[in-house]
Design an enzyme around this catalytic site. Structure first.
Site, PDB file in Angstrom:
ATOM      1  N   GLY A 135       8.102   3.917   3.342  1.00 50.76           N
ATOM      2  CA  GLY A 135       8.449   5.272   2.937  1.00 50.76           C
ATOM      3  C   GLY A 135      10.455   4.429   3.942  1.00 50.76           C
ATOM      4  N   GLY A 136      10.779   5.942   4.573  1.00 49.55           N
ATOM      5  CA  GLY A 136      11.994   5.719   5.306  1.00 49.55           C
ATOM      6  C   GLY A 136      11.735   5.065   6.878  1.00 49.55           C
TER       7      GLY A 136
ATOM      8  CG  ASP B 196       3.001  13.869  10.474  1.00 50.50           C
ATOM      9  OD1 ASP B 196       3.536  12.634   9.149  1.00 50.50           O
ATOM     10  OD2 ASP B 196       3.186  15.018  10.162  1.00 50.50           O
TER      11      ASP B 196
ATOM     12  CG  LEU C  37      -1.895  -1.287   1.660  1.00 46.97           C
ATOM     13  CD1 LEU C  37      -3.100  -1.239   2.977  1.00 46.97           C
ATOM     14  CD2 LEU C  37      -3.360  -0.739   0.122  1.00 46.97           C
ATOM     15  N   GLY C  38       2.094   1.018   0.625  1.00 48.75           N
ATOM     16  CA  GLY C  38       2.702   1.907   1.173  1.00 48.75           C
ATOM     17  C   GLY C  38       3.997   2.169   1.485  1.00 48.75           C
TER      18      GLY C  38
END
Length: 527
Positions: free
Chosen positions: A38-39, A171, A35-36
């Site tokens: 990142g770092g 966030d 789905l996604g």
């Protein structure tokens, strides 16, 4: 990286090379797609083989300190970063177990399960479908009062439970709020563990988004519920005003913030707008310190901001324009007072309540504002030239020290990036036989080179900033020295004048004494 995603999310064509393969099992869950990523890790769509249905799974895999081996196993990149990897994993585990206790918290993505395997950990969440608030605003520009209220009050209930558990989201922004067809929100992508790890190691980018991050997230300031209140306030500001508020970093230098009362369309309650303004205070100590403390501020005033402007219709046009300009500021101050805050005003200016504002005449409101501005102007005039020069010199000295520290920090980061680049090049040269790994290492090298170039540019910017601050400090020192010299000259002139007066008086007194003695001698001779 998002915890959950809309129906339009990528099905994996651009998947990072380190992702688990489709069909891999984690406990009772089978990986279906990515789905996604990142770092900090990767989020998958998976099937629950025992209970049926699909879920979202977030895997802890910080690519800056960890790699995948043999398709599934996650290991630290080196012994040098092993401690950072383990520390971040512990934070991730703690976050997962804590959030799992928050069963059905309003507006918060539901956490279903938690697993530790493959050398790392996984958080299992419900798989939601919908559209992000960011996409909704990109299409519509802003939201109406009913839509804003639906988002606000739902997320307040969920955040209050999160904060009671001692956790923060860190966030909050439109991209991390998922809306269903009815417009009900769900807050996704908690960054608590990621933020904690970012504060520990320079290899992971800090968690904040300009425009939505509080000032303490960009400095070493203490973060708390007021940090999340800032993020939610900035999100609501964007939803009402049609644009994000100025960056908190820019506001620390020059605050060009416009109160929402000037930007909001019709129908928004003045209390809501004032509460959002209060939540966007640059200093964390000035904001509401908890959701419970914020609620009465948001709902304190029942009239709308446009009602206040309409009250000025009976006065001349000049008065109306001034009232419309300052009504938002006055309302914000008064609503904050109702919510339990102290609005600092001169002793000569009477304090006002929200109820009094609703019944106040336009002339009274304008008079109160005029008195406040007059008192502020009088206080400003009392500052002397020498005091201003001294303060500016001190501020410039502090700014120069900060710029020097930033320059040194940038240099250290560049050196670390160059060392990492050298290590990656060495690894690439030693693994030429493996084509797949060679491609991956070349991608990592390009990334490291880009980061090194960025850090070099940052170092150059920091150097220029330090030079500018040094030049500004020199000008301030000259101004201070000039003011001090003028003061010392005035004092010397005064002393010289006093000495001259004393000398003339002494000479006059001596002359009088001499004349008296002469007369006395003349009288004695006549006898």
């Amino acid at each position: 990286m998002a915890d959950v995603t809309s129906d339009s999310t990528s099905t994996g064509q651009d998947v990072d090379f380190a992702a688990l393969p489709v069909g891999e099992r984690i406990g009772r869950y089978e990986i279906l797609a990515v789905l996604g990523h990142g770092g900090f890790g990767i989020t998958y769509r998976a099937r629950d083989l025992e209970r049926g249905g699909e879920v979202a799974i977030k895997e802890y895999l910080p690519t800056s300190v960890a790699i995948r081996q043999n398709g599934t196993l996650v290991l630290p990149r080196s012994t040098k970063v092993a401690e950072d990897f383990k520390w971040g994993l512990d934070r991730f585990v703690t976050e997962g177990r804590t959030l799992a206790r928050l069963h059905r918290a309003p507006g918060i993505v539901r956490f279903l399960d938690f697993l530790e395997t493959n050398g790392t950990a996984y958080i299992v969440m419900e798989l939601l479908h919908g559209d992000t608030l960011e996409n909704r605003l990109a299409r519509s520009g802003s939201l109406d009062p009913a839509a804003v209220d639906r988002i606000l009050w739902t997320l307040l209930d969920g955040l209050e439970q999160i904060h009671r558990e001692g956790f923060l989201h860190r966030d909050i922004k439109p991209a991390n709020i998922l809306l269903d067809q009815a417009g009900s929100p769900t807050l996704i992508d908690f960054g608590s563990a990621r933020a904690a790890m970012a504060g520990r190691t320079t290899t992971l980018t800090a968690v904040f988004t300009p425009g939505y991050a509080a000032s303490e997230q960009m400095t070493s300031g203490r973060q708390g519920p007021a940090t999340d209140i800032y993020g939610l306030s900035a999100t609501l500001y964007r939803s009402i005003a049609g644009r994000a508020p100025p960056s908190a970093f820019d506001r620390m230098l020059a605050d060009n913030y416009e109160p929402l009362a000037r930007l909001a369309g019709p129908g928004f309650r003045a209390g809501l707008l004032a509460g959002i303004d209060a939540g966007l205070a640059v200093r964390a100590s000035v904001r509401p310190q908890s959701i419970a403390q914020w609620r009465p501020v948001l709902s304190a005033v029942s009239t709308t901001a446009h009602d206040v402007t309409r009250r000025s219709a009976v006065v001349p046009a000049i008065a109306r324009s001034r009232i419309a300009r300052y009504a938002g500021v006055a309302l914000a101050a008064l609503v904050i007072a109702v919510g339990g805050y102290l609005f600092s005003m001169p002793k000569s200016t009477p304090s006002l309540t929200t109820a009094a504002l609703q019944d106040m005449k336009v002339e009274d409101l304008e008079r109160a504002l005029a008195e406040r501005r007059k008192a502020d102007a009088e206080a400003t005039e009392k500052r002397g030239l020498e005091e201003e020069a001294r303060q500016k010199a001190e501020a410039d000295a502090v700014a120069k020290r900060q710029a020097d520290a930033e320059l040194e920090n940038t240099r250290r980061q560049r050196q670390q990036a160059e060392q990492e680049l050298a290590r990656l090049k060495a690894e690439i040269e030693s693994r030429q036989a493996d084509a797949t790994k060679r491609t991956a290492d070349e991608a990592a090298q390009r990334k490291a080179e880009a980061e090194t170039a960025a850090l070099r540019q940052a170092e150059e910017d920091a150097r220029r900033k330090a030079e500018a601050e040094a030049e500004a400090k020199g000008r301030a020192d000259e101004a201070f020295a000039k003011a001090q010299a003028e003061r010392e000259k005035a004092e010397a002139d005064a002393r010289q004048k006093a000495d001259e007066e004393a000398r003339r008086k002494a000479e006059a007194d001596a002359k009088l004494v001499a004349e008296a003695e002469a007369r006395q001698k003349g009288g004695s001779g006549g006898k």
